[in-house]
Motif scaffolding. Sequence first.
Motif, mmCIF file in Angstrom:
data_model
loop_
_atom_site.group_PDB
_atom_site.id
_atom_site.type_symbol
_atom_site.label_atom_id
_atom_site.label_comp_id
_atom_site.label_asym_id
_atom_site.label_seq_id
_atom_site.Cartn_x
_atom_site.Cartn_y
_atom_site.Cartn_z
ATOM 1 N N UNK A 1 7.225 -20.942 25.694
ATOM 2 C CA UNK A 1 6.184 -20.377 25.109
ATOM 3 C C UNK A 1 6.410 -20.013 23.448
ATOM 4 N N UNK A 2 7.526 -20.486 23.222
ATOM 5 C CA UNK A 2 7.768 -20.580 21.801
ATOM 6 C C UNK A 2 8.298 -19.126 21.223
ATOM 7 N N UNK A 3 8.946 -18.529 22.158
ATOM 8 C CA UNK A 3 9.264 -17.229 21.809
ATOM 9 C C UNK A 3 10.948 -17.055 21.615
ATOM 10 N N UNK B 137 14.981 -20.265 33.906
ATOM 11 C CA UNK B 137 14.029 -19.475 33.939
ATOM 12 C C UNK B 137 13.981 -18.719 32.384
ATOM 13 N N UNK B 138 15.030 -18.419 31.682
ATOM 14 C CA UNK B 138 15.119 -17.666 30.424
ATOM 15 C C UNK B 138 14.596 -18.757 29.613
ATOM 16 N N UNK B 139 14.841 -20.119 29.646
ATOM 17 C CA UNK B 139 14.338 -21.203 28.744
ATOM 18 C C UNK B 139 13.113 -21.391 29.083
ATOM 19 N N UNK B 140 12.400 -21.355 30.267
ATOM 20 C CA UNK B 140 11.008 -21.197 30.435
ATOM 21 C C UNK B 140 10.323 -20.300 29.916
ATOM 22 N N UNK B 141 10.792 -19.111 30.022
ATOM 23 C CA UNK B 141 9.869 -17.890 29.331
ATOM 24 C C UNK B 141 10.099 -17.845 27.855
ATOM 25 N N UNK B 142 11.120 -18.403 27.164
ATOM 26 C CA UNK B 142 11.174 -18.365 25.801
ATOM 27 C C UNK B 142 10.891 -19.627 25.174
ATOM 28 N N UNK B 143 11.650 -20.818 25.409
ATOM 29 C CA UNK B 143 11.270 -22.007 24.488
ATOM 30 C C UNK B 143 9.866 -22.685 25.327
ATOM 31 N N UNK C 227 16.031 -23.697 12.954
ATOM 32 C CA UNK C 227 15.300 -23.732 11.566
ATOM 33 C C UNK C 227 14.923 -25.500 11.408
ATOM 34 N N UNK C 228 15.902 -26.355 12.032
ATOM 35 C CA UNK C 228 15.461 -27.660 11.529
ATOM 36 C C UNK C 228 14.332 -27.981 12.595
ATOM 37 N N UNK C 229 14.110 -27.603 13.614
ATOM 38 C CA UNK C 229 13.106 -27.912 14.666
ATOM 39 C C UNK C 229 11.812 -27.189 14.828
ATOM 40 N N UNK C 230 11.977 -26.015 13.835
ATOM 41 C CA UNK C 230 10.782 -25.041 13.715
ATOM 42 C C UNK C 230 10.462 -24.426 15.222
ATOM 43 N N UNK C 231 11.173 -24.293 15.977
ATOM 44 C CA UNK C 231 11.134 -23.911 17.300
ATOM 45 C C UNK C 231 10.328 -22.777 17.661
ATOM 46 N N UNK C 232 10.378 -21.702 17.046
ATOM 47 C CA UNK C 232 9.607 -20.588 17.401
ATOM 48 C C UNK C 232 8.401 -20.063 16.515
ATOM 49 N N UNK C 233 7.367 -19.930 17.201
ATOM 50 C CA UNK C 233 6.018 -19.532 16.354
ATOM 51 C C UNK C 233 5.834 -17.948 16.312
ATOM 52 N N UNK C 234 6.606 -17.418 17.441
ATOM 53 C CA UNK C 234 6.476 -15.935 17.932
ATOM 54 C C UNK C 234 8.182 -15.482 17.593
ATOM 55 N N UNK C 235 8.289 -14.685 16.639
ATOM 56 C CA UNK C 235 9.578 -14.160 16.466
ATOM 57 C C UNK C 235 10.534 -13.420 17.506
ATOM 58 N N UNK C 236 9.931 -12.423 17.684
ATOM 59 C CA UNK C 236 10.525 -11.637 18.944
ATOM 60 C C UNK C 236 9.535 -10.830 19.951
#
Length: 107
Positions: free
Chosen positions: A24-26, A16-22, A81-90
Motif C-alpha cells: 500500500x506504499x506505506x 504480512x508486514x510487507x503486504x500491509x506496508x509495501x 529514495x532511489x525507487x521512490x517507494x512510499x507515497x504515504x510517509x507514516x
Amino acid sequence: DTQKDLSQPALRIALAVARQTLGFQKREDLIARSQFEDFTGMAGDSITRGITEGQKQGLFHRRPVGRMGAYSLFLPESVVDKYKMFSKPYTHIPESYQQPASVAVES
C-alpha cells in the motif's frame, strides 16, 4: 544465512508486514494480532514467535501503539529514495491509541 535460519512463523509475519506496508506504499502500518491471524493462518504462540524472531532477524520493526503495533520493514534509505517507494510517509496514529485510556485529557 538468514533465509535458511528463518522459521515459518517469522516468514509469514514478515510477508504480512510487507503486504500491509509495501503493498500500500506505506512506510509503516498499524497491524492488530487478529489481522496477523487472518493474513497468516496462524494463532497464539506462533504469531508471538514470528514477531519476536522477525524483529531479532532485523526484518521489521514493531513500535507499540496501544494494544496494537505499528510495523515497518527495515529497508535502506538509499533503496527507498532511489525507487521512490512510499507515497504515504507514516501511519497516522489516532489520539485514542497514543494515550492510556485511564489518562484524562484536559481541554
